[in-house]
Design a protein around this motif. Structure first.
Motif, PDB file in Angstrom:
ATOM      1  N   PRO A  26       0.807  -1.224   0.000  1.00  0.00           N
ATOM      2  CA  PRO A  26       0.000   0.000   0.000  1.00  0.00           C
ATOM      3  C   PRO A  26       0.834   1.265   0.000  1.00  0.00           C
ATOM      4  CG  PRO A  26      -0.063  -1.069   2.157  1.00  0.00           C
ATOM      5  CD  PRO A  26       0.624  -2.017   1.233  1.00  0.00           C
ATOM      6  N   ALA A  27       2.047   1.215   0.536  1.00  0.00           N
ATOM      7  CA  ALA A  27       2.868   2.419   0.608  1.00  0.00           C
ATOM      8  C   ALA A  27       3.438   2.800  -0.755  1.00  0.00           C
ATOM      9  CB  ALA A  27       3.991   2.226   1.616  1.00  0.00           C
ATOM     10  N   SER A  28       3.968   1.811  -1.473  1.00  0.00           N
ATOM     11  CA  SER A  28       4.623   2.093  -2.752  1.00  0.00           C
ATOM     12  C   SER A  28       3.716   1.856  -3.948  1.00  0.00           C
ATOM     13  CB  SER A  28       5.872   1.229  -2.895  1.00  0.00           C
ATOM     14  OG  SER A  28       5.511  -0.149  -2.973  1.00  0.00           O
ATOM     15  N   GLY A  29       2.649   1.065  -3.756  1.00  0.00           N
ATOM     16  CA  GLY A  29       1.763   0.725  -4.851  1.00  0.00           C
ATOM     17  C   GLY A  29       2.333  -0.321  -5.802  1.00  0.00           C
ATOM     18  N   THR A  30       3.435  -0.963  -5.408  1.00  0.00           N
ATOM     19  CA  THR A  30       4.062  -1.971  -6.260  1.00  0.00           C
ATOM     20  C   THR A  30       3.691  -3.371  -5.789  1.00  0.00           C
ATOM     21  OG1 THR A  30       6.052  -1.994  -4.876  1.00  0.00           O
ATOM     22  CG2 THR A  30       6.018  -0.461  -6.738  1.00  0.00           C
ATOM     23  N   ASP A  31       3.868  -4.341  -6.700  1.00  0.00           N
ATOM     24  CA  ASP A  31       3.650  -5.732  -6.355  1.00  0.00           C
ATOM     25  C   ASP A  31       4.890  -6.289  -5.663  1.00  0.00           C
ATOM     26  OD1 ASP A  31       1.086  -5.894  -7.345  1.00  0.00           O
ATOM     27  OD2 ASP A  31       1.703  -6.628  -9.313  1.00  0.00           O
ATOM     28  N   VAL A  32       4.681  -7.000  -4.566  1.00  0.00           N
ATOM     29  CA  VAL A  32       5.755  -7.654  -3.830  1.00  0.00           C
ATOM     30  C   VAL A  32       5.552  -9.167  -3.950  1.00  0.00           C
ATOM     31  CG1 VAL A  32       6.815  -8.009  -1.576  1.00  0.00           C
ATOM     32  CG2 VAL A  32       5.982  -5.729  -2.219  1.00  0.00           C
ATOM     33  N   PHE A  33       6.581  -9.864  -4.409  1.00  0.00           N
ATOM     34  CA  PHE A  33       6.538 -11.317  -4.519  1.00  0.00           C
ATOM     35  C   PHE A  33       7.237 -11.926  -3.320  1.00  0.00           C
ATOM     36  CE2 PHE A  33       5.626  -9.905  -8.711  1.00  0.00           C
ATOM     37  CZ  PHE A  33       4.871 -10.904  -9.318  1.00  0.00           C
TER      38      PHE A  33
END
Length: 242
Positions: A26-33
């Motif tokens: 939610p902070a960066s808006g990126t997908d984390v795998f």
């Protein structure tokens, strides 16, 4: 926009249940795998500095061109990708015990999978790195096409640390006998580099110093927003006898 959370794959393995997950940060808006083995987190694409520096520091200690490299532990592929970014690398063998992890890359389920599997210098090999390193009967060497192939560098990122191993059978590698066997897989002047999640370990440094011609210990610090501060990994870099 991707889902906030998705379990991409889950499979039983001889080491336990392994799963590949993707979540939206939610902070960066990126997908984390993320990869979990049972209830234990093995790796996350949110924190890759240690894996990247393992490759950079290990290869920085090498002289010469057209080098052949082995990476122990595929994971999400960040060490392997960093190795391939070095234009001196002629070949890379990545050894992983879990065919499921290799399959994620071949099916492009992880972000770096396509780049690794399409690079002609890179081979993904399913096998027990520790047995291959220590020369168990029937499993001699890292290269299935050339069993006695010796390498310029071996970079290892599988266990949490030499003291915190994923399987009891791994512990033998971190002894003088195990490290001497691994050194036999290296060319003269070749490099062995090891990632660890623990702080520098003086006793293990002494073991390395008793086997290799020289060894250096590097602390890799990185921001950890989950804990609101800085975290660190350790990378040991040792040079084989010339």
């Amino acid at each position: 926009m991707s889902k906030r959370f998705e379990e991409i794959d889950w499979r039983p393995t001889p080491m336990g249940e392994i799963s590949l997950r993707r979540r939206r940060d939610p902070a960066s808006g990126t997908d984390v795998f993320e990869v979990k083995l049972g209830d234990e987190f093995l790796m996350s694409s949110q924190f890759v500095e240690g894996e990247v520096e393992l490759a950079r520091l290990g290869l920085a200690a090498l002289a010469g061109d057209a080098v052949d490299v082995v990476v122990g532990g595929l994971g999400l592929g960040y060490t392997a990708r960093t190795v391939l970014e070095d234009q001196r690398v002629a070949s890379l063998i990545v050894v992983d015990a879990l065919g499921e992890v290799i399959d994620w890359h071949r099916r492009h389920l992880v972000p770096l999978g396509a780049g690794l599997t399409h690079d002609p210098r890179c081979r993904l090999v399913q096998g027990d790195f520790f047995s291959l390193a220590m020369g168990e009967p029937g499993e001699v060497g890292f290269d299935p096409d050339s069993p006695h192939h010796r390498f310029d560098a071996v970079l290892l990122d599988i266990d949490h640390s030499p003291r915190h191993v994923l399987h009891p059978g791994h512990a033998a590698l971190y002894t003088p006998e195990g490290l001497r066997a691994l050194a036999g897989r290296l060319l003269p002047g070749g490099v062995f580099a090891l990632w660890s999640n623990d702080p520098p370990d003086g006793e293990f440094e002494a073991v390395l110093a008793g086997v290799f011609a020289g060894t250096e210990t590097h602390v890799v610090e990185f921001d950890n927003p989950l804990q609101g501060g800085t975290s660190a990994n350790t990378v040991y870099v040792s040079r084989n006898q010339a």
